[in-house]
Design a protein around this motif. Structure first.
Motif, PDB file in Angstrom:
ATOM      1  N   ILE A 182       0.814  -1.215   0.000  1.00  0.00           N
ATOM      2  CA  ILE A 182       0.000   0.000   0.000  1.00  0.00           C
ATOM      3  C   ILE A 182       0.850   1.269   0.000  1.00  0.00           C
ATOM      4  O   ILE A 182       0.434   2.299  -0.508  1.00  0.00           O
ATOM      5  CB  ILE A 182      -1.006   0.011   1.171  1.00  0.00           C
ATOM      6  N   VAL A 183       2.061   1.194   0.529  1.00  0.00           N
ATOM      7  CA  VAL A 183       2.896   2.389   0.582  1.00  0.00           C
ATOM      8  C   VAL A 183       3.316   2.862  -0.811  1.00  0.00           C
ATOM      9  O   VAL A 183       3.716   4.009  -0.975  1.00  0.00           O
ATOM     10  CB  VAL A 183       4.135   2.206   1.486  1.00  0.00           C
ATOM     11  N   LYS A 184       3.210   1.999  -1.810  1.00  0.00           N
ATOM     12  CA  LYS A 184       3.565   2.382  -3.181  1.00  0.00           C
ATOM     13  C   LYS A 184       2.407   3.054  -3.908  1.00  0.00           C
ATOM     14  O   LYS A 184       2.595   3.644  -4.959  1.00  0.00           O
ATOM     15  CB  LYS A 184       4.035   1.159  -3.952  1.00  0.00           C
ATOM     16  N   GLU A 185       1.210   2.983  -3.344  1.00  0.00           N
ATOM     17  CA  GLU A 185       0.044   3.599  -3.966  1.00  0.00           C
ATOM     18  C   GLU A 185       0.034   5.102  -3.706  1.00  0.00           C
ATOM     19  O   GLU A 185       0.668   5.590  -2.779  1.00  0.00           O
ATOM     20  CB  GLU A 185      -1.241   2.973  -3.414  1.00  0.00           C
ATOM     21  N   SER A 186      -0.738   5.811  -4.507  1.00  0.00           N
ATOM     22  CA  SER A 186      -0.905   7.248  -4.326  1.00  0.00           C
ATOM     23  C   SER A 186      -1.509   7.520  -2.953  1.00  0.00           C
ATOM     24  O   SER A 186      -2.437   6.836  -2.527  1.00  0.00           O
ATOM     25  CB  SER A 186      -1.826   7.799  -5.409  1.00  0.00           C
ATOM     26  N   LYS A 187      -0.969   8.512  -2.268  1.00  0.00           N
ATOM     27  CA  LYS A 187      -1.472   8.863  -0.936  1.00  0.00           C
ATOM     28  C   LYS A 187      -2.627   9.853  -1.035  1.00  0.00           C
ATOM     29  O   LYS A 187      -3.437   9.941  -0.142  1.00  0.00           O
ATOM     30  CB  LYS A 187      -0.381   9.500  -0.070  1.00  0.00           C
ATOM     31  N   GLY A 188      -2.669  10.633  -2.088  1.00  0.00           N
ATOM     32  CA  GLY A 188      -3.670  11.676  -2.215  1.00  0.00           C
ATOM     33  C   GLY A 188      -3.113  12.997  -1.722  1.00  0.00           C
ATOM     34  O   GLY A 188      -1.907  13.216  -1.721  1.00  0.00           O
ATOM     35  N   ILE A 189      -3.998  13.846  -1.272  1.00  0.00           N
ATOM     36  CA  ILE A 189      -3.615  15.184  -0.817  1.00  0.00           C
ATOM     37  C   ILE A 189      -3.387  15.159   0.693  1.00  0.00           C
ATOM     38  O   ILE A 189      -4.256  14.749   1.450  1.00  0.00           O
ATOM     39  CB  ILE A 189      -4.708  16.204  -1.177  1.00  0.00           C
ATOM     40  N   ARG A 190      -2.230  15.610   1.103  1.00  0.00           N
ATOM     41  CA  ARG A 190      -1.843  15.645   2.518  1.00  0.00           C
ATOM     42  C   ARG A 190      -2.496  16.849   3.174  1.00  0.00           C
ATOM     43  O   ARG A 190      -2.354  17.972   2.712  1.00  0.00           O
ATOM     44  CB  ARG A 190      -0.329  15.733   2.600  1.00  0.00           C
ATOM     45  N   ALA A 191      -3.194  16.606   4.283  1.00  0.00           N
ATOM     46  CA  ALA A 191      -3.846  17.726   4.960  1.00  0.00           C
ATOM     47  C   ALA A 191      -4.351  17.348   6.339  1.00  0.00           C
ATOM     48  O   ALA A 191      -5.464  16.891   6.473  1.00  0.00           O
ATOM     49  CB  ALA A 191      -5.007  18.247   4.118  1.00  0.00           C
ATOM     50  N   PRO A 192      -3.679  17.530   7.382  1.00  0.00           N
ATOM     51  CA  PRO A 192      -2.263  17.838   7.550  1.00  0.00           C
ATOM     52  C   PRO A 192      -1.468  16.548   7.748  1.00  0.00           C
ATOM     53  O   PRO A 192      -2.033  15.532   8.109  1.00  0.00           O
ATOM     54  CB  PRO A 192      -2.254  18.674   8.819  1.00  0.00           C
ATOM     55  N   GLY A 193      -0.179  16.634   7.557  1.00  0.00           N
ATOM     56  CA  GLY A 193       0.652  15.453   7.754  1.00  0.00           C
ATOM     57  C   GLY A 193       2.029  15.627   7.158  1.00  0.00           C
ATOM     58  O   GLY A 193       2.423  16.719   6.770  1.00  0.00           O
ATOM     59  N   THR A 194       2.734  14.498   7.074  1.00  0.00           N
ATOM     60  CA  THR A 194       4.112  14.474   6.601  1.00  0.00           C
ATOM     61  C   THR A 194       4.256  13.359   5.578  1.00  0.00           C
ATOM     62  O   THR A 194       3.762  12.253   5.789  1.00  0.00           O
ATOM     63  CB  THR A 194       5.067  14.181   7.785  1.00  0.00           C
ATOM     64  N   HIS A 195       4.931  13.658   4.467  1.00  0.00           N
ATOM     65  CA  HIS A 195       5.205  12.608   3.481  1.00  0.00           C
ATOM     66  C   HIS A 195       6.579  12.846   2.877  1.00  0.00           C
ATOM     67  O   HIS A 195       6.796  13.819   2.159  1.00  0.00           O
ATOM     68  CB  HIS A 195       4.148  12.582   2.385  1.00  0.00           C
ATOM     69  N   LEU A 196       7.517  11.978   3.217  1.00  0.00           N
ATOM     70  CA  LEU A 196       8.842  11.964   2.619  1.00  0.00           C
ATOM     71  C   LEU A 196       8.982  10.587   1.984  1.00  0.00           C
ATOM     72  O   LEU A 196       9.166   9.592   2.695  1.00  0.00           O
ATOM     73  CB  LEU A 196       9.929  12.175   3.680  1.00  0.00           C
ATOM     74  N   PRO A 197       8.819  10.485   0.653  1.00  0.00           N
ATOM     75  CA  PRO A 197       8.826   9.180  -0.016  1.00  0.00           C
ATOM     76  C   PRO A 197      10.008   8.308   0.396  1.00  0.00           C
ATOM     77  O   PRO A 197      11.145   8.761   0.428  1.00  0.00           O
ATOM     78  CB  PRO A 197       8.896   9.551  -1.504  1.00  0.00           C
ATOM     79  N   GLY A 198       9.685   7.074   0.765  1.00  0.00           N
ATOM     80  CA  GLY A 198      10.701   6.126   1.187  1.00  0.00           C
ATOM     81  C   GLY A 198      11.159   6.297   2.618  1.00  0.00           C
ATOM     82  O   GLY A 198      11.958   5.511   3.114  1.00  0.00           O
ATOM     83  N   VAL A 199      10.642   7.334   3.303  1.00  0.00           N
ATOM     84  CA  VAL A 199      11.064   7.601   4.675  1.00  0.00           C
ATOM     85  C   VAL A 199       9.877   7.480   5.633  1.00  0.00           C
ATOM     86  O   VAL A 199       9.905   6.685   6.559  1.00  0.00           O
ATOM     87  CB  VAL A 199      11.726   8.991   4.807  1.00  0.00           C
ATOM     88  N   ILE A 200       8.851   8.311   5.438  1.00  0.00           N
ATOM     89  CA  ILE A 200       7.696   8.296   6.332  1.00  0.00           C
ATOM     90  C   ILE A 200       6.469   8.872   5.637  1.00  0.00           C
ATOM     91  O   ILE A 200       6.578   9.790   4.828  1.00  0.00           O
ATOM     92  CB  ILE A 200       7.965   9.083   7.642  1.00  0.00           C
ATOM     93  N   THR A 201       5.337   8.288   5.962  1.00  0.00           N
ATOM     94  CA  THR A 201       4.041   8.845   5.596  1.00  0.00           C
ATOM     95  C   THR A 201       3.238   8.872   6.887  1.00  0.00           C
ATOM     96  O   THR A 201       3.033   7.831   7.506  1.00  0.00           O
ATOM     97  CB  THR A 201       3.330   7.984   4.533  1.00  0.00           C
TER      98      THR A 201
END
Length: 118
Positions: free
Chosen positions: A44-63
């Motif tokens: 699932i981590v390879k799928e599109s996350k959508g729009i972040r609101a609010p949060g953190t997304h650093l690909p390959g590090v943390i969602t």
């Protein structure tokens, strides 16, 4: 990482460590009657996350945090995809929770057992 427990008739997801800061949330409490099930899904981590609101997304590090995708609100807290569990919900603020747990098999078994009894 998240700790998933069952307390009375609720599923409690406690966000641990610095993930509380990245996810902007320390815990979620969901009535068991609104938990549809749980699966282990490292892909699932390879799928599109959508729009972040609010949060953190650093690909390959943390969602971590709240993401909006295809009309749904999804809560994420994942660093290690191999430990990702997807918890499907109904009639809740979030359509699903995608969280990293210490032992995905134990967490899924706990949720399955608790929802069968609710």
């Amino acid at each position: 990482m998240a700790r998933v427990t069952v307390q009375d008739n609720d599923l409690v997801v406690t966000i641990e460590g610095l993930d509380k800061l990245w996810a902007l949330k320390s815990s979620l409490t969901i009535p068991l009657r609104n938990v549809r099930g749980a699966t282990i899904d490292p892909g699932i981590v390879k799928e599109s996350k959508g729009i972040r609101a609010p949060g953190t997304h650093l690909p390959g590090v943390i969602t971590a945090g709240t993401f909006h995708r295809e009309g749904e609100r999804i809560f994420w807290d994942v660093r290690d995809a191999a430990k990702a569990v997807v918890i499907e919900l109904a009639d809740e603020r979030y359509a699903r929770l995608v969280v990293e747990v210490e032992d995905p098999r134990v967490t899924v078994a706990l949720i399955e057992s608790a929802t069968r009894g609710s």
